[in-house]
Design an enzyme around this catalytic site. Structure first.
Site, mmCIF file in Angstrom:
data_model
loop_
_atom_site.group_PDB
_atom_site.id
_atom_site.type_symbol
_atom_site.label_atom_id
_atom_site.label_comp_id
_atom_site.label_asym_id
_atom_site.label_seq_id
_atom_site.Cartn_x
_atom_site.Cartn_y
_atom_site.Cartn_z
ATOM 1 N N ARG A 248 0.958 -1.222 0.024
ATOM 2 C CA ARG A 248 0.040 -0.019 -0.091
ATOM 3 C C ARG A 248 0.974 1.250 -0.191
ATOM 4 O O ARG A 248 2.055 1.354 0.663
ATOM 5 C CB ARG A 248 -1.052 -0.016 1.357
ATOM 6 C CG ARG A 248 -2.105 -0.958 1.257
ATOM 7 C CD ARG A 248 -3.049 -0.851 -0.032
ATOM 8 N NE ARG A 248 -4.224 -1.775 0.096
ATOM 9 C CZ ARG A 248 -4.248 -2.737 -0.485
ATOM 10 N NH1 ARG A 248 -3.255 -3.152 -1.369
ATOM 11 N NH2 ARG A 248 -5.123 -3.865 -0.430
ATOM 12 N N GLU A 276 -1.891 7.960 -5.294
ATOM 13 C CA GLU A 276 -1.723 7.350 -6.533
ATOM 14 C C GLU A 276 -2.992 7.889 -7.391
ATOM 15 O O GLU A 276 -4.071 7.959 -7.047
ATOM 16 C CB GLU A 276 -2.145 5.823 -6.014
ATOM 17 C CG GLU A 276 -1.923 4.851 -7.182
ATOM 18 C CD GLU A 276 -1.954 3.319 -6.760
ATOM 19 O OE1 GLU A 276 -0.877 2.775 -6.070
ATOM 20 O OE2 GLU A 276 -3.211 2.938 -7.147
ATOM 21 N N HIS A 295 0.686 0.385 -10.569
ATOM 22 C CA HIS A 295 -0.278 -0.661 -9.713
ATOM 23 C C HIS A 295 -0.676 -1.854 -10.761
ATOM 24 O O HIS A 295 -2.001 -2.209 -10.897
ATOM 25 C CB HIS A 295 -1.524 0.182 -9.403
ATOM 26 C CG HIS A 295 -2.236 -0.578 -8.093
ATOM 27 N ND1 HIS A 295 -2.737 -0.038 -7.113
ATOM 28 C CD2 HIS A 295 -2.151 -1.855 -7.649
ATOM 29 C CE1 HIS A 295 -3.286 -0.625 -6.399
ATOM 30 N NE2 HIS A 295 -2.937 -1.876 -6.585
#
Length: 337
Positions: A248, A276, A295
């Protein structure tokens, strides 16, 4: 050829439509329809306007599922199970679900596989200095004395530190076993014997950071793990170490990491960031010692089939009166993603 079960519970897709289309193509829906009564065309991207919600017994969820709050559950009195075709259920499974005793399953174990594979590749490439040597080779277009440039080149007997024995962390530990690594593990919920059984030595986080050639983060996003790696802890990393984050983004203080990486002292492989996406002006995009990916470590493309198979297996188990193979409990979510 087996016949269709006499009682097929009513099921509903609840996710973003593009995720339904990717995870449950027509051939898969045909298999699903053998076990449940489901409208193959309808996808609930919100729970407003669902036809006959009172009859729904199973929700098949994935990325983009709206929260299952008390108001939603009030319109689904027959709902007994949530089968999540993705990883974390924290975004949509609320306390109201647990209070009502709804069964919850997740495909997190299936999604952990590609994340662990990405991590292993990052570890092996980091110690082999693939990114740096590739850049030099592109620049000079000639064979240089790579060992002279990188006297510590290679993976033999290097130290790899994992932060968190999550599903992904445990899978990474399995993948590291065939290699000649010294593996350290930091996890407050494990004892030394448990760590040894997974092929690692349990140490304190600060000691892991100071001793590892590569540090890989696999802790959940919890209040106590927010900015787990702050400026002080980042300064503990040895010169030339590589920090890998497929967990994370909130585990790392981005500003502190940017300052540390800008010195060139450490390397980083970041598949997740905070925020993000990073601002366009972030130095992390252009630093030669930082690899940013958007990601992609989790399931994408053909890897989605593993998640689909996991969800289908769980639905078949439910319809056969069996327990889920991958259940989720309210208690487990306090220490997991």
């Amino acid at each position: 050829m087996s016949s269709t079960p006499s009682r097929r519970p009513r099921a509903l897709f609840a996710m973003g439509r593009r995720h339904r289309d990717a995870l449950f193509p027509p051939a898969v829906v045909d298999r699903l329809a053998h076990h449940v009564d489901i409208d193959p065309e309808y996808v609930a991207e919100s729970f407003d306007g669902v036809v006959d919600p009172a009859a729904v017994e199973i929700l098949i969820t994935s990325w983009g599922c709206p929260p299952l709050d008390e108001a939603v559950l009030g319109r689904m009195p027959e709902l007994k199970a949530v089968v999540h075709a993705a990883g974390s259920v924290k975004h949509h499974v609320t306390d109201a679900c647990w209070d009502r005793g709804i069964l919850v399953s997740t495909a997190a174990a299936a999604n952990a596989v590609p994340v662990a594979e990405y991590t292993l590749a990052a570890v092996l490439f980091a110690n082999k200095r693939v990114r740096e040597i590739g850049g030099l080779y592109r620049e000079h277009r000639d064979a240089l004395d790579w060992a002279a440039h990188y006297p510590d080149l290679g993976n033999y007997r290097r130290t790899v530190g994992l932060v968190g024995a999550s599903l992904v962390g445990r899978r990474v530990l399995e993948l590291l076993r065939p290699h000649d690594f010294d593996v350290l593990l930091a996890d407050p919920h494990l004892d030394p014997a448990e760590a040894r059984s997974m092929g690692a030595r349990l140490v304190e986080l600060d000691d892991l950071l100071a001793a590892s050639d590569v540090v890989s983060l696999h802790a959940p996003a919890l209040p106590e793990t927010h900015h787990l790696l702050d400026a002080r802890r980042l300064s503990l990393l040895r010169d030339g170490a590589t920090l890998v984050n497929t967990g994370r983004g909130s585990l790392i203080d981005t500003e502190a990491l940017t300052d540390e990486a800008s010195t060139g002292r450490i390397h980083a492989v970041l598949d997740v960031t905070e925020p993000e996406v990073l601002p366009a002006a972030s130095p992390l995009y252009t630093l030669p010692n930082v690899l940013l990916t958007p990601h992609i470590a989790g399931s994408l493309g053909g890897e989605l089939q593993r998640i689909t198979r996991s969800a289908l297996d769980e639905i078949e188990r439910y319809c056969a009166g069996k327990e889920f193979a991958h259940p989720v409990s309210r208690a487990a979510l306090t220490t997991s993603a």
